[in-house]
Design an enzyme around this catalytic site. Structure first.
Site, PDB file in Angstrom:
ATOM      1  CD  GLU A 143       6.896  69.399 108.704  1.00 24.44           C
ATOM      2  OE1 GLU A 143       6.983  68.472 109.534  1.00 24.44           O
ATOM      3  OE2 GLU A 143       6.474  70.534 108.983  1.00 24.44           O
ATOM      4  CG  ASN A 174       6.543  73.430 106.590  1.00 25.41           C
ATOM      5  OD1 ASN A 174       6.656  72.625 105.659  1.00 25.41           O
ATOM      6  ND2 ASN A 174       6.738  73.094 107.848  1.00 25.41           N
ATOM      7  CE  LYS A 191       3.178  72.421 110.100  1.00 28.19           C
ATOM      8  NZ  LYS A 191       4.483  71.884 110.621  1.00 28.19           N
ATOM      9  CD  GLU A 243       6.933  73.732 112.012  1.00 30.58           C
ATOM     10  OE1 GLU A 243       6.794  72.726 112.725  1.00 30.58           O
ATOM     11  OE2 GLU A 243       6.311  73.903 110.956  1.00 30.58           O
ATOM     12  CB  CYS A 245       3.893  68.260 110.422  1.00 27.01           C
ATOM     13  SG  CYS A 245       4.685  67.474 111.825  1.00 27.01           S
ATOM     14  CG  ASN A 257      10.387  66.671 109.634  1.00 29.86           C
ATOM     15  OD1 ASN A 257      11.523  67.061 109.443  1.00 29.86           O
ATOM     16  ND2 ASN A 257       9.667  66.191 108.641  1.00 29.86           N
TER      17      ASN A 257
HETATM   18  N1  ING Z   1       5.928  68.901 114.479  1.00 27.02           N
HETATM   19  C1  ING Z   1       5.155  68.480 115.577  1.00 27.02           C
HETATM   20  C2  ING Z   1       3.793  67.928 115.183  1.00 27.02           C
HETATM   21  O1  ING Z   1       2.782  68.598 115.218  1.00 27.02           O
HETATM   22  C3  ING Z   1       4.202  69.021 117.745  1.00 27.02           C
HETATM   23  C4  ING Z   1       5.028  69.548 116.615  1.00 27.02           C
HETATM   24  C5  ING Z   1       4.444  67.760 118.296  1.00 27.02           C
HETATM   25  C6  ING Z   1       3.191  69.789 118.206  1.00 27.02           C
HETATM   26  C7  ING Z   1       3.623  67.283 119.330  1.00 27.02           C
HETATM   27  C8  ING Z   1       2.356  69.321 119.237  1.00 27.02           C
HETATM   28  C9  ING Z   1       2.585  68.062 119.800  1.00 27.02           C
HETATM   29  O2  ING Z   1       3.777  66.740 114.911  1.00 27.02           O
HETATM   30  C10 ING Z   1       5.615  69.657 113.399  1.00 27.02           C
HETATM   31  N2  ING Z   1       6.593  69.822 112.487  1.00 27.02           N
HETATM   32  O3  ING Z   1       4.527  70.190 113.253  1.00 27.02           O
END
Ligand code: ING
Length: 308
Positions: free
Chosen positions: A46, A106, A123, A142, A168, A193
């Site tokens: 991503e 995205n 996304k 985001e 992601c 990421n």
């Molecule tokens: N990053 C993370 C993901 O969904 C996240 C944000 C991490 C949300 C952990 C909830 C829990 O992997 C992106 N870029 O979406």
């Protein structure tokens, strides 16, 4: 046997000061490695061209637009397309898209072995928040910088198979896989990421976050009998750690390949698209087993409503 030799090209950290040209050179290095291993498809993360900029607060969008691509391929990415064309290798990678109408997404694209863009995905599930949040150890903006995707969750025919993409956070939502599963998807490519720490809960360990990452991929692959190729941008970007754990998951939910580092690292697997058939024709034969008359709430309701 419809074999696709897939290269998952994990990228290590991209610092705020790194140029797109620096990053594309690293991507081409991985592409050449994949060519040496006779890959047919290479999948990148991503937002592969820049640092994970949603961790940085920009008051106005003009400043944030520095992270976006208004043409694809553009001057910085044309060399990647040219090298892929030379090798006859298909690509999938993510970037921040600024449309001619001024919309910000995205985005991820699927590029065929002749370097034609055959699929675009924007996304749908945007995590994080819009305003600066003082409660968090790091920002995740985001929802500030991107619109929710407006292209749905389509599939595309390429390499004699049916391919889909997500990005992601999308991987955490079962609807993502099922909508593509209902279109016969045989391989889903996704970049991610993911911060190694939770900005709202200091005691969540990276191991737990990697568990949830794999759980999501393996469930999605198994429940829709599809290959899933998940590729990280990993490492420490300007002090902020992202975990690796890029992996290739087979249609029965088994992880068949996984990265070992948080650097630029290529993992390769032979993925037989025909291996998706057994699951699709037996346990997950949707036409035979699903009872859609009971599923209405999934699309009629967004949040939770507890009945009286
Ligand atoms: N990053 C993370 C993901 O969904 C996240 C944000 C991490 C949300 C952990 C909830 C829990 O992997 C992106 N870029 O979406």
């Amino acid at each position: 046997m419809r074999n696709v030799r897939v290269g998952a090209a994990q990228l290590g950290a991209i610092q705020k000061a790194d140029s797109r040209e620096d990053v594309v050179a690293r991507m081409i290095g991985l592409l050449d490695q994949a060519a040496a291993e006779k890959c047919n498809l290479v999948v990148y993360p991503e937002l592969a061209l820049t640092t994970f900029f949603p961790r940085w607060y920009h008051e106005n969008n003009v400043e944030a637009d520095q992270w976006f691509e208004s043409e694809m391929p553009g001057p910085a990415t044309q060399p990647l397309f040219d090298r892929a064309n030379e090798h006859g290798i298909a690509l999938s990678f993510g970037f921040a898209e600024l449309t001619p109408e001024g919309e910000h997404y995205n985005t991820s694209i699927l590029v065929d072995p002749d370097s034609n863009i055959v699929g675009t995905y924007r996304k749908v599930h945007l995590p994080g928040h819009v305003e600066y949040d003082t409660e968090r150890t790091h920002q995740h903006l985001e929802k500030r910088y991107f619109l929710p995707g407006n292209l749905g969750l389509p599939v595309f025919r390429m390499l004699d198979g049916v391919f889909g993409m997500c990005i992601c956070n999308d991987r955490r939502w079962p609807e993502t896989y099922r909508v593509m599963g209902l279109q016969g998807v045989e391989m889903i490519t996704l970049g991610f990421n993911t911060p190694a720490t939770n900005s709202l809960s200091r005691n969540e360990k990276p191991e737990q976050r990697i568990f949830h990452h794999k759980l999501s991929l393996q469930a999605g692959a198994y429940q829709n009998s599809t290959w899933v190729v998940a590729v990280a941008k990993a490492g420490v970007e300007d002090g902020f750690p992202l975990f690796g754990a890029s992996c290739i998951v087979d249609p029965s939910g088994e992880i068949v390949a996984e990265t070992k580092t948080e650097e630029d690292e290529l993992i390769v697997a032979d993925c037989d698209l025909d291996a998706t058939k057994f699951g699709k024709e037996t346990i997950f034969n949707f036409a035979q087993h699903r009872r859609t008359e009971h599923y209405g709430l999934i699309t009629s309701q967004t949040g939770v409503v507890v009945p009286d």
